[in-house]
Design an enzyme around this catalytic site. Structure first.
Site, mmCIF file in Angstrom:
data_model
loop_
_atom_site.group_PDB
_atom_site.id
_atom_site.type_symbol
_atom_site.label_atom_id
_atom_site.label_comp_id
_atom_site.label_asym_id
_atom_site.label_seq_id
_atom_site.Cartn_x
_atom_site.Cartn_y
_atom_site.Cartn_z
ATOM 1 N N ALA A 1 0.864 -1.181 0.000
ATOM 2 C CA ALA A 1 0.000 0.000 0.000
ATOM 3 C C ALA A 1 0.898 1.228 0.000
ATOM 4 C CB ALA A 1 -0.887 -0.015 1.240
ATOM 5 N N GLY B 1 0.444 -5.181 0.518
ATOM 6 C CA GLY B 1 -0.693 -5.151 -0.403
ATOM 7 C C GLY B 1 -0.337 -5.689 -1.773
ATOM 8 N N GLU C 1 -0.757 -9.298 -1.429
ATOM 9 C CA GLU C 1 -2.204 -9.523 -1.281
ATOM 10 C C GLU C 1 -2.908 -9.415 -2.626
ATOM 11 O OE1 GLU C 1 -2.419 -6.578 1.952
ATOM 12 O OE2 GLU C 1 -3.546 -8.098 3.040
ATOM 13 N N GLU D 1 4.033 -6.028 7.002
ATOM 14 C CA GLU D 1 3.263 -5.011 7.710
ATOM 15 C C GLU D 1 3.606 -4.930 9.197
ATOM 16 O OE1 GLU D 1 2.189 -6.992 5.408
ATOM 17 O OE2 GLU D 1 0.648 -6.074 4.158
HETATM 18 N N1 T1G Z 1 4.684 3.387 0.208
HETATM 19 C C1 T1G Z 1 5.202 4.603 -0.104
HETATM 20 N N2 T1G Z 1 6.520 4.828 -0.364
HETATM 21 C C2 T1G Z 1 7.335 3.767 -0.287
HETATM 22 C C3 T1G Z 1 6.874 2.476 0.043
HETATM 23 C C4 T1G Z 1 5.474 2.321 0.289
HETATM 24 N N3 T1G Z 1 4.939 1.137 0.571
HETATM 25 N N4 T1G Z 1 7.949 1.646 0.048
HETATM 26 C C5 T1G Z 1 9.018 2.382 -0.265
HETATM 27 N N5 T1G Z 1 8.668 3.649 -0.469
HETATM 28 C C6 T1G Z 1 9.543 4.762 -0.851
HETATM 29 C C7 T1G Z 1 10.585 5.048 0.196
HETATM 30 O O1 T1G Z 1 10.069 5.914 1.182
HETATM 31 C C8 T1G Z 1 11.679 5.688 -0.626
HETATM 32 O O2 T1G Z 1 11.267 7.016 -0.885
HETATM 33 C C9 T1G Z 1 11.595 4.936 -1.949
HETATM 34 O O3 T1G Z 1 10.293 4.343 -1.989
HETATM 35 C C10 T1G Z 1 12.626 3.837 -2.069
HETATM 36 O O4 T1G Z 1 12.474 3.039 -0.884
HETATM 37 C C11 T1G Z 1 -2.845 -2.981 2.846
HETATM 38 C C12 T1G Z 1 -1.352 -1.978 4.820
HETATM 39 C C13 T1G Z 1 10.258 -1.963 -1.328
HETATM 40 C C14 T1G Z 1 12.098 -3.237 -0.193
HETATM 41 O O5 T1G Z 1 6.172 -2.311 4.133
HETATM 42 O O6 T1G Z 1 10.442 -2.424 2.287
HETATM 43 O O7 T1G Z 1 0.754 -2.863 2.181
HETATM 44 O O8 T1G Z 1 13.227 8.163 0.186
HETATM 45 O O9 T1G Z 1 14.783 3.446 0.005
HETATM 46 O O10 T1G Z 1 16.028 0.040 -0.337
HETATM 47 O O11 T1G Z 1 -1.983 -4.903 3.828
HETATM 48 O O12 T1G Z 1 11.116 0.334 0.270
HETATM 49 O O13 T1G Z 1 13.193 7.759 -2.284
HETATM 50 O O14 T1G Z 1 11.604 9.417 -1.256
HETATM 51 O O15 T1G Z 1 13.354 1.564 0.907
HETATM 52 O O16 T1G Z 1 15.197 -0.408 -2.738
HETATM 53 C C15 T1G Z 1 3.725 -2.855 3.096
HETATM 54 C C16 T1G Z 1 8.048 -1.021 2.427
HETATM 55 C C17 T1G Z 1 3.038 -1.523 3.177
HETATM 56 C C18 T1G Z 1 7.294 -2.281 2.037
HETATM 57 C C19 T1G Z 1 12.591 -1.176 -1.499
HETATM 58 N N6 T1G Z 1 4.922 -2.745 2.320
HETATM 59 N N7 T1G Z 1 9.131 -0.737 1.518
HETATM 60 O O17 T1G Z 1 13.759 -0.934 -0.740
HETATM 61 O O18 T1G Z 1 14.285 1.453 -1.444
HETATM 62 S S1 T1G Z 1 1.604 -1.583 4.200
HETATM 63 C C20 T1G Z 1 6.089 -2.444 2.934
HETATM 64 C C21 T1G Z 1 10.288 -1.466 1.571
HETATM 65 C C22 T1G Z 1 0.535 -2.552 3.306
HETATM 66 C C23 T1G Z 1 -1.590 -3.748 3.147
HETATM 67 C C24 T1G Z 1 -0.662 -3.030 4.049
HETATM 68 C C25 T1G Z 1 11.377 -0.993 0.658
HETATM 69 C C26 T1G Z 1 11.550 -1.860 -0.591
HETATM 70 P P1 T1G Z 1 12.398 8.170 -1.082
HETATM 71 P P2 T1G Z 1 13.783 2.381 -0.244
HETATM 72 P P3 T1G Z 1 14.927 0.008 -1.345
#
Ligand code: T1G
Length: 690
Positions: A66, A105, A108, A128
């Site tokens: 998400a 997501g 999912e 999450e």
């Molecule tokens: N939403 C918004 N921005 C995100 C993002 C996300 N999910 N994930 C990463 N970014 C931005 C981050 O802030 C950075 O921004 C840029 O992307 C690069 O990230 C409904 C509720 C995917 C493994 O928890 O683990 O889904 O600093 O530096 O090292 O059930 O990002 O460049 O401006 O980390 O290559 C669940 C979180 C969400 C994954 C990539 N998903 N992200 O790592 O790059 S909750 C997560 C990561 C959800 C549902 C629920 C990592 C990555 P900027 P980065 P990276």
């Protein structure tokens, strides 16, 4: 090719509707993606020439979750769950083509497709829990139906993704695609179209739930197993409850349970703190005054001076990512001992199955030892990790300056001393920097990068980038005694000892901090680090409780006694000796001792940390408040579900923080409690730490 939304294209490729998502940087499920998926699937369903659907992403990864940046704002239609219902109810086979990371997501969404294919390098997970949340779009109900309950429990409570190969073995992925993913996925989709037959939805599968239905004890067994590690966190428990619901309730009931528990977490302080921290950690790598075109210097070979605990750990960080290291010591037996400790550490890791024996040999082969500083002449970076004494460090840097090649970076691992003073003994102050690793250096994520007044942008950029390469989270800090982390820690430790003088026994102070969420309290931490840091037997005159303990050879865990007594397994028991010393010093100081409440202990330990953090910001020693929080969570074990001292201050309200600081300032008359002017200014404007 039709553009459904700005983030989703639709193309009918010989009867396969290909939905291409393009939402940099990680194809998060922003509103445009959700809208595009919903309309794209509806278009495919309505088009009789379309026999199947393929969902794939441009850029570096499949959907990574998400869009966390949307969490704060009100729900934007369509919500993810309704999009996934449309996928789940589609009458034509839908295939998800996965590369990079299918997370949260994103996974999912893939679970609401009929099939999933992936390239070998892909990873799939539900992380999450790291955001203080749980999968809120059916992940907790579908994942156990695919991979089984135990695997699902492990994935949702650790947040650790699985590889494509593991996913294939677990049935989470139907095929690992060799070569071009889109091509392979298209061929796979055509196969499934040709195969025909009933489309099986994951929600209708029950076979993988049977075992847990027969052995419901696995849930409490897991709770017990992770209790220590997840102490104080809500999300792991809530994730377990959702998986339990998948086993015990019909699918739609389980979805309601998931939705209820998701909302509870989403509206609670813990997920707010952990979402904040997710961005805080990424912000730390952004250095506003570093010109965009700053050149990064090559680091192909590293020298480490000192093969003690820190030097050895630092060397391990480098060889872990293939950077050869030369370690220099003054005495052969110290060098041999240091190299042996490194090998032993690797062999212990191999014994736990985390690396192979070949890894052990390969990494040890990258480390060479020497007694001659001249061996560091061709290093691109030299890190000094010797005794914490300025004279010793100055001597080393002065000699190193004449040995290291021009342009080599000279770094000190000092935990508090003045980098500018060290730089001044060299002819290359622009190449001198602090790289403050935290013990154990090969484990702790935090690296304080200490910029001197003359440290060049190139050296700063190179060190920040090296930190990422060795899988550390770097925070750039300025020069002052203790930089950010230790400077704040000095204030907490001083107040902890003051509390002990006033009547709160060390174990009570420690329990309050432990219950707050720290891995251990102030006195146990001192015993672990050693009470004799900076203590000198020759000049010690028993001026403090700590001095007296050192003079009694009670120098902490390493001597079996310090503020606590330790058994052979280093288990602590409160020490009458330490408590008597506090009583003796209190009497000498005319302090009347009293019972002190846990609430007062917590307040008096945490408020000074916040106040010192505000001063650090005011002095420009830290770039932003969230950097201080990253230092405290990754360097000192501040519980991430409370965000860090500055986030915690915001959650208390700076007006309340200020009022309590003023209370103690008036009560004690001690300027230790004088509120930072910066904090006063923010509080009086009703502001927060940004
Ligand atoms: N939403 C918004 N921005 C995100 C993002 C996300 N999910 N994930 C990463 N970014 C931005 C981050 O802030 C950075 O921004 C840029 O992307 C690069 O990230 C409904 C509720 C995917 C493994 O928890 O683990 O889904 O600093 O530096 O090292 O059930 O990002 O460049 O401006 O980390 O290559 C669940 C979180 C969400 C994954 C990539 N998903 N992200 O790592 O790059 S909750 C997560 C990561 C959800 C549902 C629920 C990592 C990555 P900027 P980065 P990276």
């Amino acid at each position: 090719m039709v553009q459904v939304t700005s983030m989703v294209d639709y193309e009918n490729v010989d009867g396969v509707a290909v939905l291409t998502l393009d939402n940099p940087p990680v194809n998060a499920l922003s509103q445009g993606v959700r809208q595009g998926l919903l309309e794209g699937v509806a278009r495919a369903e309505a088009d009789d020439t379309v026999k199947g659907v393929l969902i794939h992403c441009k850029g570096g990864t499949f959907i990574a979750g998400a869009d966390i940046t949307e969490f704060g704002s009100g729900p934007l239609e369509p919500d993810l769950r309704s999009v996934l219902v449309a996928l789940d109810n589609a009458g034509k086979p839908i295939v998800a083509a996965i590369h990079g990371t299918a997370l949260g997501g994103g996974l999912e969404t893939a679970l609401c497709c009929h099939y999933r294919v992936a390239v070998a390098s892909a990873k799939l997970g539900l992380p999450e829990v790291n955001l203080g949340l749980l999968p809120g779009a059916g992940g907790t109900q579908r994942l156990p139906r695919v991979v089984g309950v135990e695997k699902a429990l492990q994935m949702v409570t650790t947040g650790v993704p699985v590889s494509a190969t593991e996913a294939l073995e677990a049935g989470l992925v139907d095929r690992v695609i060799e070569g071009d993913l889109r091509t392979g996925a298209l061929a796979f989709t055509r196969e499934k179209i040709a195969q025909g037959g009933t489309l099986l939805r994951i929600r209708d599968r029950e076979d993988k739930l049977q075992s847990a239905r027969e052995h419901p004890e696995i849930f409490d067994q897991l709770r017990k197993a992770i209790a220590r590690k997840t102490r104080g966190f809500l999300a792991p428990e809530y994730n377990i409850r959702c998986i339990e619901a998948a086993v015990k309730q019909p699918f739609d009931e389980g979805m309601k349970t998931e939705s209820k528990l998701f909302k509870e977490l989403m509206t609670g302080p813990q997920s707010a703190a952990q979402q904040y921290f997710f961005f805080a950690e990424r912000q730390a790598g952004k250095i506003p005054d570093l010109p965009k075109d700053t050149v990064e210097l090559p680091i192909a070979r590293v020298g480490v001076i000192g093969s003690g605990t820190m030097g050895g750990g630092i060397a391990m960080n480098m060889v872990n990512v293939g950077i050869p290291v030369t370690i220099v010591e003054v005495k052969a037996e110290a060098l041999e001992r240091g190299l042996a400790v490194i090998r032993k550490n690797y062999e212990n890791t191999a014994r736990k199955g985390r690396i192979s024996q070949a890894d052990v040999e390969q990494r040890c082969a990258l480390i060479s030892g020497s007694l001659d500083l001249n061996e560091l002449a061709d290093c691109d970076l030299v890190i000094e990790a010797v005794f914490e004494d300025m004279a010793v460090k100055k001597d080393i840097f002065s000699r190193l300056d004449g040995i290291a090649r021009p342009g080599a970076i000279l770094a000190s691992n000092t935990s508090a001393l003045d980098i500018n003073e060290i730089a001044a003994v060299t002819k290359r102050p622009e190449s001198v920097i602090g790289l403050h690793f935290f013990s154990p250096a090969n484990v702790m994520k935090l690296l304080e990068v200490v910029r001197g007044a003359k440290t060049s942008p190139e050296v700063i950029k190179t060190c920040m980038s090296l930190a990422k390469r060795i899988r550390k989270t770097a925070v750039l800090v300025g020069v002052c005694h203790g930089f950010v982390g230790n400077r704040i820690l000095f204030y907490r430790q001083r107040q902890a000892e003051q509390l002990a003088l006033e009547g709160a026994p060390p174990h009570q102070v420690d329990k309050v901090l432990y219950d707050f969420g720290f891995p251990m309290g102030a006195f146990q931490m001192s015993d672990l680090a050693g009470l004799d840091i900076g203590w000198n037997a020759k000049t010690s005159r028993g001026a403090t409780v700590k001095d007296r303990l050192c003079e009694m050879d009670r120098r902490g865990q390493k001597t079996g006694a310090g503020f606590y007594d330790y058994d052979e397994n280093r288990n602590p028991t409160p020490s009458p000796v330490a408590e008597e010393l506090f009583a003796e010093f209190a009497a000498k100081a005319g302090i009347s001792r009293r019972e002190i409440t846990d609430e007062e202990i917590l307040e008096r330990c945490v408020l000074p940390m916040i106040n010192e953090g505000a001063k650090i910001l005011d002095e420009g020693i830290a770039i932003r408040a969230s950097d201080i929080d990253v230092v405290y969570v990754y360097g000192y074990g501040w519980p991430v579900h409370r965000g860090g001292p500055m986030h915690y201050a915001n959650s208390l309200g700076l007006d309340k923080v200020l009022a309590r600081l003023r209370h103690y300032h008036e009560l004690t008359g001690d300027d230790f409690w004088k509120p930072s002017q910066y904090l006063v200014a923010l509080a009086e404007k009703g502001d927060r730490f940004s």
